[in-house]
Design a protein around this motif. Structure first.
Motif, mmCIF file in Angstrom:
data_model
loop_
_atom_site.group_PDB
_atom_site.id
_atom_site.type_symbol
_atom_site.label_atom_id
_atom_site.label_comp_id
_atom_site.label_asym_id
_atom_site.label_seq_id
_atom_site.Cartn_x
_atom_site.Cartn_y
_atom_site.Cartn_z
ATOM 1 N N ARG A 1 39.679 42.111 44.729
ATOM 2 C CA ARG A 1 38.248 42.361 44.946
ATOM 3 C C ARG A 1 37.867 42.105 46.400
ATOM 4 O O ARG A 1 37.109 42.880 46.997
ATOM 5 C CB ARG A 1 37.423 41.474 44.014
ATOM 6 C CG ARG A 1 37.473 41.883 42.552
ATOM 7 C CD ARG A 1 36.824 40.840 41.659
ATOM 8 N NE ARG A 1 35.418 40.603 42.034
ATOM 9 C CZ ARG A 1 34.669 39.644 41.494
ATOM 10 N NH1 ARG A 1 35.187 38.830 40.587
ATOM 11 N NH2 ARG A 1 33.412 39.502 41.868
ATOM 12 N N GLN B 1 30.385 39.457 38.552
ATOM 13 C CA GLN B 1 30.832 40.716 39.137
ATOM 14 C C GLN B 1 29.695 41.620 39.583
ATOM 15 O O GLN B 1 29.917 42.790 39.888
ATOM 16 C CB GLN B 1 31.754 41.447 38.155
ATOM 17 C CG GLN B 1 33.051 40.686 37.910
ATOM 18 C CD GLN B 1 34.081 41.497 37.141
ATOM 19 O OE1 GLN B 1 33.870 42.659 36.820
ATOM 20 N NE2 GLN B 1 35.214 40.883 36.857
ATOM 21 N N SER B 2 28.476 41.098 39.624
ATOM 22 C CA SER B 2 27.358 41.910 40.117
ATOM 23 C C SER B 2 26.225 40.995 40.548
ATOM 24 O O SER B 2 26.149 39.837 40.129
ATOM 25 C CB SER B 2 26.857 42.878 39.047
ATOM 26 O OG SER B 2 26.136 42.190 38.031
ATOM 27 N N LEU C 1 33.179 46.865 38.848
ATOM 28 C CA LEU C 1 32.916 45.967 39.967
ATOM 29 C C LEU C 1 31.855 46.532 40.893
ATOM 30 O O LEU C 1 31.778 47.734 41.131
ATOM 31 C CB LEU C 1 34.209 45.723 40.747
ATOM 32 C CG LEU C 1 35.300 44.941 40.007
ATOM 33 C CD1 LEU C 1 36.563 44.896 40.845
ATOM 34 C CD2 LEU C 1 34.837 43.535 39.696
ATOM 35 N N ASP C 2 31.029 45.621 41.411
ATOM 36 C CA ASP C 2 29.968 45.968 42.338
ATOM 37 C C ASP C 2 30.469 45.664 43.754
ATOM 38 O O ASP C 2 30.572 44.498 44.147
ATOM 39 C CB ASP C 2 28.724 45.140 42.005
ATOM 40 C CG ASP C 2 27.537 45.455 42.904
ATOM 41 O OD1 ASP C 2 27.745 46.023 43.987
ATOM 42 O OD2 ASP C 2 26.405 45.111 42.532
ATOM 43 N N ASP D 1 30.633 42.136 45.920
ATOM 44 C CA ASP D 1 31.891 41.576 46.401
ATOM 45 C C ASP D 1 31.914 41.458 47.919
ATOM 46 O O ASP D 1 32.555 40.557 48.468
ATOM 47 C CB ASP D 1 33.062 42.429 45.922
ATOM 48 C CG ASP D 1 33.407 42.166 44.466
ATOM 49 O OD1 ASP D 1 32.812 41.242 43.874
ATOM 50 O OD2 ASP D 1 34.250 42.883 43.911
ATOM 51 N N SER E 1 36.517 45.050 49.158
ATOM 52 C CA SER E 1 35.142 44.952 49.629
ATOM 53 C C SER E 1 35.028 45.539 51.036
ATOM 54 O O SER E 1 36.026 45.894 51.666
ATOM 55 C CB SER E 1 34.680 43.492 49.631
ATOM 56 O OG SER E 1 35.327 42.776 50.669
ATOM 57 N N SER F 1 32.805 33.783 41.876
ATOM 58 C CA SER F 1 33.920 34.719 41.751
ATOM 59 C C SER F 1 34.015 35.304 40.347
ATOM 60 O O SER F 1 34.428 36.457 40.179
ATOM 61 C CB SER F 1 35.239 34.021 42.113
ATOM 62 O OG SER F 1 35.216 33.554 43.446
ATOM 63 N N TYR G 1 41.106 38.295 42.096
ATOM 64 C CA TYR G 1 40.054 37.939 43.049
ATOM 65 C C TYR G 1 40.391 38.475 44.443
ATOM 66 O O TYR G 1 39.521 38.952 45.170
ATOM 67 C CB TYR G 1 39.877 36.423 43.114
ATOM 68 C CG TYR G 1 39.345 35.800 41.842
ATOM 69 C CD1 TYR G 1 38.291 36.386 41.146
ATOM 70 C CD2 TYR G 1 39.876 34.617 41.348
ATOM 71 C CE1 TYR G 1 37.795 35.810 39.982
ATOM 72 C CE2 TYR G 1 39.387 34.032 40.190
ATOM 73 C CZ TYR G 1 38.353 34.627 39.511
ATOM 74 O OH TYR G 1 37.850 34.055 38.364
ATOM 75 N N ARG H 1 31.842 36.444 29.840
ATOM 76 C CA ARG H 1 32.877 36.066 30.818
ATOM 77 C C ARG H 1 33.236 34.582 30.669
ATOM 78 O O ARG H 1 34.402 34.200 30.760
ATOM 79 C CB ARG H 1 32.399 36.335 32.243
ATOM 80 C CG ARG H 1 32.230 37.796 32.587
ATOM 81 C CD ARG H 1 31.943 37.983 34.073
ATOM 82 N NE ARG H 1 31.308 39.256 34.316
ATOM 83 C CZ ARG H 1 31.922 40.431 34.267
ATOM 84 N NH1 ARG H 1 33.204 40.476 33.977
ATOM 85 N NH2 ARG H 1 31.256 41.554 34.497
#
Length: 440
Positions: A338, A139-140, A304-305, A309, A342, A136, A335, A257
């Motif tokens: 995201r 991000q990619s 964000l990807d 996600d 998705s 989580s 989270y 991160r």
């Protein structure tokens, strides 16, 4: 004449180096460099034969890792998601498509654990463990590949075997695992109250992690890498990323991160162990190496990807559920956002966001937004989610809409009517209060 001779030698060495890099795979080349083998086929085979493979220590670590994994299964801490697991397998075999040397007896395997702490580690037998918290946090896909490449670097160079100490025996390791499991069992047997959390919380690593993920226990299993081995794995992963045309900034973004996570949770149950993560200077260690030619101005947290996600959507939901169950609502919401954005979202993500917002938002517009989320939860529910009605009832109470609140609590109580549980008694109590208030 001397110049021509020097040039000839230089060209020969250059061609030989090029040949070496094309003869061997990336990971074989790294093993050769690490074992100081001669860069030719005969030298490699000779090195394999003569290398000290520490078979006795390897056997102890393999057996101990298997014992640990069996205990994790008994504690129900694994996050089971065949689709996501298959996605992870596709990635690790992209990174390392060939077999390891027979002498290592490494067979790549990957398992996920329910823990909000961003964890990833690997055992000498080739099993990689990654937490819902780590998946989580990333991000990619490139960030995930960088993390997996680091673990494969540890395995390729036998860092687990190198970290093993002569003081360890199968008996002492089993004793350490047993102590951790006993404490974890005690934590996980605590009554969490609401059955909504039970299936996912019991067996999570949030409460038990201080023992089952402790530096001492994992060190006994060969995962206690020193700073040198940690940096070495970072650098090999960075080289693999660049050689395979992956985002060259992915790994430093992951480390950044982790730095943010560490500074935010220092002194809490979610704190990262400096002895395991070596957060300090890891970012700079890669950034400052001239051979990578990284520009600090280009190191930024990427957008964000959505595809990534989508692949981990259920993981985002489960990780959020662990956070909400521990009342860490503000950290669950990003989270959940995201997961909701998705291409694959469940009704539970909407419900969890509604619960988190109810505990952090109070205005009338916020309450209306929560009711909207609960409607989305109904539309996207693939399983029964009766807690939608209890949440609706509480929000209608806030808005002084007693009749709507009563209807919601009646539906909630009907679902649990056959149970003699705290949940059913609470619903009955709310219905009685409301009926009295509106004179029914």
């Amino acid at each position: 004449m001397k110049f021509k001779f020097f040039l000839s030698v230089l060209l020969f060495v250059s061609f030989q180096t090029m040949a070496n890099k094309t003869t061997y795979s990336f990971w074989t080349q790294k093993w050769i460099e690490n074992s100081s083998a001669n860069a030719n086929q005969e030298g490699y085979q000779e090195a394999l034969s003569n290398h000290n493979w520490h078979y006795k220590n390897r056997k102890i670590l393999h057996e101990s890792a298997q014992d640990y994994l069996q205990q994790l299964e008994l504690q129900e801490v694994f996050f089971i998601d065949p689709e996501l697991e298959d996605y992870l397998y596709q990635l690790i075999y992209q990174i390392h498509p060939k077999e390891f040397p027979d002498q290592q007896n490494i067979h790549l395997n990957i398992k996920m654990i329910k823990s909000v702490v961003p964890e990833v580690f690997s055992f000498a037998n080739g099993t990689i463990i990654i937490s819902t918290g780590m998946l989580s946090l990333l991000q990619s896909e490139d960030e995930l590949i960088a993390v997996l490449a680091r673990e494969i670097a540890h395995l390729s160079l036998d860092h687990n075997i190198e970290a093993y100490t002569a003081l360890q025996t199968k008996k002492t390791i089993s004793s350490i695992i047993g102590t951790g499991v006993y404490i974890a069992s005690t934590v996980n047997s605590m009554d969490k109250g609401d059955s909504f959390w039970e299936a996912d919380y019991l067996g999570s690593f949030y409460g038990a992690g201080s023992e089952l993920l402790s530096y001492g226990l994992l060190s006994a299993l060969g995962v206690g890498y020193n700073r040198t081995r940690t940096y070495e794995a970072d650098e090999i992963a960075q080289e693999w990323m660049m050689e395979n045309q992956r985002n060259p900034y992915a790994l430093v973004q992951v480390i950044r991160r982790l730095q943010f996570f560490e500074s935010k949770h220092r002194g809490t149950n979610l704190a990262l162990d400096e002895n395991r993560f070596f957060i300090t200077n890891r970012f700079e260690n890669i950034l400052k190496k001239k051979k990578y030619n990284l520009e600090p101005s280009k190191i930024q947290l990427m957008p964000l990807d959505i595809n990534y996600d989508t692949n981990i959507s259920d993981c985002l939901m489960i990780n959020s559920k662990l956070l909400v169950s521990e009342e860490i609502y503000s950290e669950a919401i990003p989270y959940l956002n995201r997961s909701i954005k998705s291409n694959w979202v469940s009704g539970e993500s909407y419900l969890l966001k509604a619960i988190a917002m109810r505990h952090t938002k109070y205005s009338e517009s916020d309450n209306r937004a929560i009711l909207s989320l609960l409607e989305k939860a109904k539309e996207n529910a693939s399983t029964d989610l009766p807690w939608i009605w209890s949440e609706e009832g509480l929000i209608h109470l806030r808005l002084k809409e007693d009749n709507d609140a009563l209807n919601a609590f009646v539906k909630f109580e009907e679902y649990f009517s056959e149970e003699q549980s705290d949940t059913a008694f609470w619903a009955q109590k709310m219905i009685a209060k409301l009926k009295k208030r509106i004179n029914l």
